[in-house]
Design an enzyme around this catalytic site. Structure first.
Site, PDB file in Angstrom:
ATOM      1  CB  CYS A   2      -8.854 -15.672-106.372  1.00 34.45           C
ATOM      2  SG  CYS A   2      -8.331 -15.471-104.673  1.00 34.45           S
ATOM      3  NE  ARG A  27     -11.479 -19.122-110.303  1.00 34.58           N
ATOM      4  CZ  ARG A  27     -10.783 -20.158-110.731  1.00 34.58           C
ATOM      5  NH1 ARG A  27     -11.378 -21.104-111.416  1.00 34.58           N
ATOM      6  NH2 ARG A  27      -9.500 -20.254-110.467  1.00 34.58           N
ATOM      7  CD1 TRP A  84     -12.075 -19.450-100.381  1.00 35.31           C
ATOM      8  CD2 TRP A  84      -9.852 -19.700-100.372  1.00 35.31           C
ATOM      9  NE1 TRP A  84     -11.776 -20.477 -99.525  1.00 35.31           N
ATOM     10  CE2 TRP A  84     -10.428 -20.649 -99.494  1.00 35.31           C
ATOM     11  CE3 TRP A  84      -8.464 -19.664-100.511  1.00 35.31           C
ATOM     12  CZ2 TRP A  84      -9.653 -21.561 -98.776  1.00 35.31           C
ATOM     13  CZ3 TRP A  84      -7.696 -20.578 -99.798  1.00 35.31           C
ATOM     14  CH2 TRP A  84      -8.298 -21.516 -98.944  1.00 35.31           C
ATOM     15  CG  ASN A 110      -6.245 -17.424-108.379  1.00 38.62           C
ATOM     16  OD1 ASN A 110      -6.109 -17.859-107.245  1.00 38.62           O
ATOM     17  ND2 ASN A 110      -6.683 -18.165-109.384  1.00 38.62           N
ATOM     18  N   GLY A 111      -3.470 -16.766-106.371  1.00 35.00           N
ATOM     19  CA  GLY A 111      -2.290 -17.594-106.154  1.00 35.00           C
ATOM     20  C   GLY A 111      -1.595 -17.161-104.879  1.00 35.00           C
ATOM     21  CD  GLU A 495     -19.345 -36.863-102.997  1.00 36.12           C
ATOM     22  OE1 GLU A 495     -18.224 -36.755-102.463  1.00 36.12           O
ATOM     23  OE2 GLU A 495     -19.865 -35.935-103.644  1.00 36.12           O
ATOM     24  CE  LYS A 499     -20.830 -32.814-102.286  1.00 32.25           C
ATOM     25  NZ  LYS A 499     -19.818 -33.435-103.064  1.00 32.25           N
ATOM     26  CD  GLU A 502     -18.677 -30.200-100.085  1.00 32.94           C
ATOM     27  OE1 GLU A 502     -17.603 -29.594-100.167  1.00 32.94           O
ATOM     28  OE2 GLU A 502     -19.027 -31.052-100.917  1.00 32.94           O
ATOM     29  CG  HIS A 518     -13.802 -53.117 -85.350  1.00 32.15           C
ATOM     30  ND1 HIS A 518     -13.396 -54.177 -84.574  1.00 32.15           N
ATOM     31  CD2 HIS A 518     -14.231 -53.655 -86.518  1.00 32.15           C
ATOM     32  CE1 HIS A 518     -13.545 -55.303 -85.242  1.00 32.15           C
ATOM     33  NE2 HIS A 518     -14.066 -55.021 -86.438  1.00 32.15           N
ATOM     34  CE  LYS A 617     -17.449 -26.659-109.106  1.00 27.94           C
ATOM     35  NZ  LYS A 617     -17.771 -27.698-108.120  1.00 27.94           N
TER      36      LYS A 617
HETATM   37  C1  F6R Z   1     -16.579 -31.346-102.756  1.00 26.13           C
HETATM   38  C2  F6R Z   1     -15.736 -30.724-103.759  1.00 26.13           C
HETATM   39  C3  F6R Z   1     -14.265 -30.832-103.607  1.00 26.13           C
HETATM   40  C4  F6R Z   1     -13.626 -31.138-104.969  1.00 26.13           C
HETATM   41  C5  F6R Z   1     -12.103 -31.122-104.858  1.00 26.13           C
HETATM   42  C6  F6R Z   1     -11.444 -31.473-106.179  1.00 26.13           C
HETATM   43  O1  F6R Z   1     -17.929 -31.162-103.046  1.00 26.13           O
HETATM   44  O2  F6R Z   1     -16.208 -30.133-104.689  1.00 26.13           O
HETATM   45  O3  F6R Z   1     -13.916 -31.781-102.656  1.00 26.13           O
HETATM   46  O4  F6R Z   1     -14.085 -32.376-105.398  1.00 26.13           O
HETATM   47  O5  F6R Z   1     -11.673 -29.860-104.446  1.00 26.13           O
HETATM   48  O6  F6R Z   1     -11.817 -30.597-107.188  1.00 26.13           O
HETATM   49  P1  F6R Z   1     -11.553 -30.952-108.719  1.00 26.13           P
HETATM   50  O7  F6R Z   1     -12.424 -32.104-109.051  1.00 26.13           O
HETATM   51  O8  F6R Z   1     -11.901 -29.710-109.461  1.00 26.13           O
HETATM   52  O9  F6R Z   1     -10.096 -31.295-108.836  1.00 26.13           O
END
Ligand code: F6R
Length: 622
Positions: A2, A27, A84, A110-111, A495, A499, A502, A518, A617
């Site tokens: 948010c 966000r 969000w 937000n929250g 990772e 990527k 997502e 396995h 994010k």
């Molecule tokens: C994946 C991604 C998330 C963040 C996770 C932690 O591409 O961006 O998995 O890595 O939400 O976020 P931070 O690093 O901000 O604590």
């Protein structure tokens, strides 16, 4: 999670708010809205009702922008929100701001208000009408109730006091902003969710994240938990929930507005992938000693006091932590392991004063990671944060901070922060290894030399985008992909798979290469790409045998291999080449083609790379 923006001053608030929201859309982007209030006394008098001007739309900010084109919003005070969704579907009604029935009071939040069900029942029984399904709406009615009680008692109502009283009833996390048609003030409050004030000349700003402020000011005040701020054109006042004044320092942000722009790239994610050589320079800069065998870290921590390390983080940051744990174990002979933060905090962790708890976070605001840090501290552990964002909640609570200096990361999928975190862990492992006597001069010298080479090596890996694009073309129709890696490069596989899933919505899972036989081997057929990290390592022979096992079952192998390798190329259909480095540092170069591969596949599938569905994010809810 948010985005919040507020403005009070001489400009047209609507433009400032919309611009700020566009900088915070990472966000949350399922709906957006804003409110504007006209501060001009003559125009206000001319209005039939002193109501606030409001617009809200489901969908991305473009929908709000289109709706705003139909009306003129006039006024120098405003607040806006990108959502969000937590409580209530993303639609026009549930979008923020939420307004009182008379349209004079507006709240964005937000929250999560955890006790909203009981508050809603009590307020509804007292005659309040609820329009949305959100938890946020209880805040509108609580503030309205306190405000009305002040007026009924014959006092000139004080909006900040009404907000403080309302918050006395609330459990949960919030960053919120309140505006009232009769007051030239924005009232903001924070508990757990981030909020930062931007200071201007005759104007002031609010945002949940610094990038929204950068075109206007770099002078900021970070609000802390329990703060209530009143923003007027010419002054800012911060109090506690008890109304007592609190002194908060003014900080100057290092980032400039350009750092948060796309800079000619099609997507933020691509720009951030290409910024990695610079990020590595910044992370390593000034930390590699002239001696060529040591690392200099400005930490209060005594490395000899640490007996074991627990690393906790979420998502990509947790995978960076996995590499960190492997390096600390191998290079510094320190027992180290990773627990994802959402589990760590509830898992009765065994930590004590000889345990170093390393929390890893780009944003420094991820609630699971912040709470994990608090849990570790409660249990007596020493804490160190590997972080990107200065002024973030985690930066204030950790005993020590190792910044990666990656600049603002706007793409929802984390890329440059990941490689910055890996470099920070490499530094940390060498630092501990030297202090603990586990790294001889020659080994340390090789590592320090290898670290110095990394920015150029990553730059060279980035020049091979065309080769990655060809592989993306070959695999873009796949419904699922298997990623394999082992040792320090198991996290690279994890990772790479994260990527891909997502941003392209193609299912992908990662396994330790040696585990394939396995179980996951049953999945292999000609339709399933198998992406294998096969850079130089003591176990490369075994990896090559596993690749043969995939080929024997008609599997399509995409291998990440060293530039000078011939063996992997002989068995894999596709090879993504990277410069050769030490095995310990190879995750930093090996992840680069996997980031590009996810990007190229997602782009070919027409996905919204910077704003993938359902994600946001900086996850500030549990
Ligand atoms: C994946 C991604 C998330 C963040 C996770 C932690 O591409 O961006 O998995 O890595 O939400 O976020 P931070 O690093 O901000 O604590």
């Amino acid at each position: 999670m948010c985005g919040i923006v507020g403005y009070v001053g001489g400009r047209e608030a609507a433009g400032v708010i919309l611009d700020g929201l566009s900088r915070l859309e990472y966000r949350g982007y399922d709906s957006a809205g804003l409110v504007v209030s006209d501060l001009d006394p003559s125009r206000r008098a001319a209005r039939s009702a002193h109501a606030l001007q409001v617009v809200k739309r489901a969908g991305k900010l473009a929908a709000l922008r289109a709706a705003m084109a139909e009306t003129t919003f006039v006024g120098g005070l405003g607040l806006g929100h990108t959502r969000w969704a937590t409580h209530g579907r993303p639609n026009d009604v549930n979008a923020h701001p939420h307004l009182s029935e008379d349209g004079r009071l507006a709240v964005i939040h937000n929250g999560i208000i955890e006790n909203y069900v009981e508050l809603r029942e009590r307020l509804a029984a007292a005659g309040h009408t609820f329009l949305s399904e959100t938890d946020t709406e209880v805040l509108v009615h609580l503030v309205e109730e306190s405000y009305a009680a002040q007026a009924a008692a014959g006092a000139e109502p004080d909006l900040a006091r009404a907000v403080r009283e309302a918050l006395g009833h609330v459990d949960g996390a919030y960053a919120l902003v309140v505006a009232h048609a009769d007051h030239e003030v924005l009232v903001a409050a924070r508990h757990t969710s981030p909020l930062v004030i931007g200071l201007g000349q005759g104007e002031n700003y609010l945002a949940s994240d610094v990038p929204a402020l950068l075109p206007y000011t770099r002078e900021v005040i970070y609000l802390l938990d329990g703060d209530v701020a009143e923003l007027r054109r010419d002054r800012v006042r911060v109090t506690g929930l008890d109304g007592a004044q609190r002194a908060r320092p003014v900080d100057t942000v290092e980032w400039d507005a350009e750092a948060a722009e796309k800079g000619g790239y099609e997507h933020y994610m691509l720009k951030e992938i290409y910024e990695q050589p610079t990020v590595l320079q910044n992370t390593l800069g000034g930390r590699l000693a002239r001696s060529g065998t040591d690392v200099e870290l400005d930490l209060g921590l005594d490395p000899r006091s640490v007996e074991r390390v627990v690393i906790t983080a979420a998502g990509t940051a947790a995978y960076a932590g996995e590499v960190g744990a492997a390096l600390l174990t191998r290079l510094a002979r320190l027992p180290a392991h990773v627990e994802v933060a959402s589990e760590f905090r509830y898992g009765e962790p065994v930590v004590d004063e000889r345990t170093l708890c390393v929390v890893v976070s780009q944003s420094g605001e991820t609630i699971d990671t912040l709470e994990a840090l608090r849990e570790a501290k409660r249990r007596g552990a020493r804490t160190l944060a590997v972080l990107n964002v200065k002024g973030s909640s985690i930066s204030r609570e950790a005993d020590d901070v190792l910044y990666i200096h990656a600049g603002p990361e706007i793409g929802v999928a984390s890329t440059k922060a990941y490689t910055g975190m890996l470099a920070a862990f490499a530094l940390l492992a060498v630092w501990f290894g030297r202090a603990r006597g586990t790294l001889a001069d020659d080994e340390a010298a090789a590592l320090v030399h290898g670290l110095r080479e990394l920015p150029n090596q990553v730059a060279s890996a980035l020049k091979r985008r065309d080769e990655v694009a060809a592989v993306a073309e070959a695999i873009k129709g796949a419904r699922s992909a298997l990623y394999l890696g082992r040792g320090v490069n198991l996290p690279t596989a994890l990772e790479g798979a994260l990527k891909l899933k997502e941003i392209s919505y193609v299912h992908a899972e990662a396994y330790p290469t040696g585990e394939m036989k396995h179980g996951p081997i049953a999945l292999i057929d000609a339709a399933m790409p198998v992406v294998v990290v096969a850079t130089a390592s003591t176990l490369l022979d075994k990896t090559l045998s596993n690749v043969q096992e995939v080929r024997a079952r008609d599997g399509l192998v995409v291998a990440v291999a060293d530039e000078d390798d011939a063996r992997v190329a002989a068995v894999a259909q596709h090879v993504l080449r990277v410069p050769r480095t030490l095995e310990a540092l190879s995750p930093i170069v090996a992840v680069v083609p996997l980031q590009l591969l996810a990007y190229e596949v997602a782009n070919r599938l027409g996905r919204d790379v910077d704003q993938p569905r359902n994600l946001a994010k900086s996850v500030t809810v549990e």
